[in-house]
Design an enzyme around this catalytic site. Sequence first.
Site, PDB file in Angstrom:
ATOM      1  N   ASP A 137      26.047  16.001  24.291  1.00  0.00           N
ATOM      2  CA  ASP A 137      25.810  15.505  22.928  1.00  0.00           C
ATOM      3  C   ASP A 137      25.229  16.610  22.037  1.00  0.00           C
ATOM      4  OD1 ASP A 137      25.829  13.659  20.915  1.00  0.00           O
ATOM      5  OD2 ASP A 137      24.073  12.545  21.599  1.00  0.00           O
TER       6      ASP A 137
ATOM      7  N   ARG B 121      25.621  18.112  15.248  1.00  0.00           N
ATOM      8  CA  ARG B 121      24.366  18.612  14.668  1.00  0.00           C
ATOM      9  C   ARG B 121      24.259  20.130  14.801  1.00  0.00           C
ATOM     10  NH1 ARG B 121      20.857  14.753  17.954  1.00  0.00           N
ATOM     11  NH2 ARG B 121      22.906  14.307  18.820  1.00  0.00           N
TER      12      ARG B 121
ATOM     13  N   ARG C 189      31.967  19.791  11.684  1.00  0.00           N
ATOM     14  CA  ARG C 189      31.651  19.210  12.994  1.00  0.00           C
ATOM     15  C   ARG C 189      32.615  19.701  14.081  1.00  0.00           C
ATOM     16  NH1 ARG C 189      28.551  14.819  13.528  1.00  0.00           N
ATOM     17  NH2 ARG C 189      29.784  14.226  15.328  1.00  0.00           N
TER      18      ARG C 189
ATOM     19  N   GLU D 104      33.883   4.130  22.161  1.00  0.00           N
ATOM     20  CA  GLU D 104      33.296   3.937  20.827  1.00  0.00           C
ATOM     21  C   GLU D 104      33.595   5.104  19.882  1.00  0.00           C
ATOM     22  OE1 GLU D 104      31.631   3.434  23.706  1.00  0.00           O
ATOM     23  OE2 GLU D 104      31.489   1.246  23.633  1.00  0.00           O
ATOM     24  N   ASN D 105      33.903   6.266  20.440  1.00  0.00           N
ATOM     25  CA  ASN D 105      34.175   7.437  19.586  1.00  0.00           C
ATOM     26  C   ASN D 105      35.450   7.299  18.750  1.00  0.00           C
ATOM     27  OD1 ASN D 105      32.779   9.762  22.026  1.00  0.00           O
ATOM     28  ND2 ASN D 105      31.824   8.981  20.175  1.00  0.00           N
TER      29      ASN D 105
HETATM   30  C1  IPE Z   1      28.075   9.854  23.749  1.00  0.00           C
HETATM   31  O1  IPE Z   1      27.736  10.544  22.602  1.00  0.00           O
HETATM   32  C2  IPE Z   1      29.541  10.048  24.053  1.00  0.00           C
HETATM   33  C3  IPE Z   1      29.933  11.397  24.440  1.00  0.00           C
HETATM   34  C4  IPE Z   1      29.129  12.413  24.636  1.00  0.00           C
HETATM   35  C5  IPE Z   1      31.339  11.584  24.633  1.00  0.00           C
HETATM   36  P1  IPE Z   1      27.699   9.830  21.181  1.00  0.00           P
HETATM   37  O2  IPE Z   1      27.225  10.848  20.214  1.00  0.00           O
HETATM   38  O3  IPE Z   1      28.994   9.184  20.908  1.00  0.00           O
HETATM   39  O4  IPE Z   1      26.597   8.710  21.409  1.00  0.00           O
HETATM   40  P2  IPE Z   1      25.716   7.879  20.373  1.00  0.00           P
HETATM   41  O5  IPE Z   1      26.656   7.262  19.411  1.00  0.00           O
HETATM   42  O6  IPE Z   1      24.804   8.854  19.713  1.00  0.00           O
HETATM   43  O7  IPE Z   1      24.965   6.902  21.206  1.00  0.00           O
HETATM   44  C1  IPE Z   2      29.214  15.075  21.357  1.00  0.00           C
HETATM   45  O1  IPE Z   2      28.698  15.608  20.182  1.00  0.00           O
HETATM   46  C2  IPE Z   2      30.724  15.086  21.391  1.00  0.00           C
HETATM   47  C3  IPE Z   2      31.368  13.760  21.293  1.00  0.00           C
HETATM   48  C4  IPE Z   2      30.736  12.637  21.258  1.00  0.00           C
HETATM   49  C5  IPE Z   2      32.822  13.735  21.206  1.00  0.00           C
HETATM   50  P1  IPE Z   2      28.596  14.748  18.850  1.00  0.00           P
HETATM   51  O2  IPE Z   2      29.845  14.908  18.087  1.00  0.00           O
HETATM   52  O3  IPE Z   2      28.191  13.358  19.176  1.00  0.00           O
HETATM   53  O4  IPE Z   2      27.414  15.486  18.098  1.00  0.00           O
HETATM   54  P2  IPE Z   2      26.270  14.804  17.231  1.00  0.00           P
HETATM   55  O5  IPE Z   2      25.593  13.788  18.104  1.00  0.00           O
HETATM   56  O6  IPE Z   2      26.914  14.183  16.046  1.00  0.00           O
HETATM   57  O7  IPE Z   2      25.363  15.941  16.882  1.00  0.00           O
HETATM   58 MG    MG Z   3      26.430  12.405  19.370  1.00  0.00          MG
END
Ligand code: IPE
Ligand code: IPE
Ligand code: MG
Length: 250
Positions: free
Chosen positions: A24, A28, A37, A71-72
């Site tokens: 994760d 950010r 991003r 959920e992504n």
């Molecule tokens: C969890 O990260 C899913 C992956 C790393 C693929 P998210 O960024 O989607 O989780 P939330 O929404 O902050 O809980």
């Molecule tokens: C994790 O990084 C990757 C996926 C969930 C695909 P994020 O994209 O969730 O990064 P943040 O949480 O927005 O920083």
């Molecule tokens: Mg994230």
Amino acid sequence: MPANSLLSQINKDRIPGHIAIIMDGNGRWAKKRALPRVVGHEYGVKSVRTVAETAAKLGVKYLTLYTFSTENWNRPQLEVKAIMALLVRTIRKEVATLQKNDIRLRTIGNIEALPADAYRELQEAMEMTKDNKRMELVLALNYSARWDLVQATRQIAEQVKKGIIEPEQIDETLISKTLNTGEFPEPELLIRTSGEYRISNFMLWELAYGEFYFTDIYWPEFDQEALYKAIIDYQKRERRFGKTSEQIHK
Ligand code: IPE
Ligand code: IPE
Ligand code: MG
């Protein structure tokens, strides 16, 4: 602390056999640098390569990476598209690295519902690496633990309906092996990066007794040293599985 001095602190006889990572903080990390991003996701691939190679060298047998959750899909469509394109490009490019390192590629999650090219690329890479023995790299793609529990429940219900099993035969072992993760041992260590302290629908069943390690580091910055630190921290813990400390030490 330099990587070598950290490495010397690791007990080689107590390397977790299965490490799972919620990768994760890509977004950010990019935002901090005023970058889109998607650039964060691209740099995240670098960490995947480093962590997979380091884990394999340490003797980790299974490395599961939470790559894209069910959920992504709810993210902006442009970002989803970019992630899928990156997935295709990365797999195509990294199969050679997997072969070189004797790593077998696996997946959990509903990969049939991924875009066709991503699905095809994954199938090919899994086929090509299927005899590799050093480590299994498991990508969780279009995965959510609740989805997995639902699909397993349906499969078991079908077996009962067909009279293959009796309801009394449903036990923890059957549920475990019907899950998408059924062929893998449960992770001893779960790492989540980026300073978030939640499980986000990941391996709810399998992590019943997993050790959790959280770090503030954003995924694109997670390197060899960061992995060493997580393992050192894990090795300091006492896994009691409900027993007392005295029972463990007797
Ligand atoms: C969890 O990260 C899913 C992956 C790393 C693929 P998210 O960024 O989607 O989780 P939330 O929404 O902050 O809980
Ligand atoms: C994790 O990084 C990757 C996926 C969930 C695909 P994020 O994209 O969730 O990064 P943040 O949480 O927005 O920083
Ligand atoms: Mg994230």
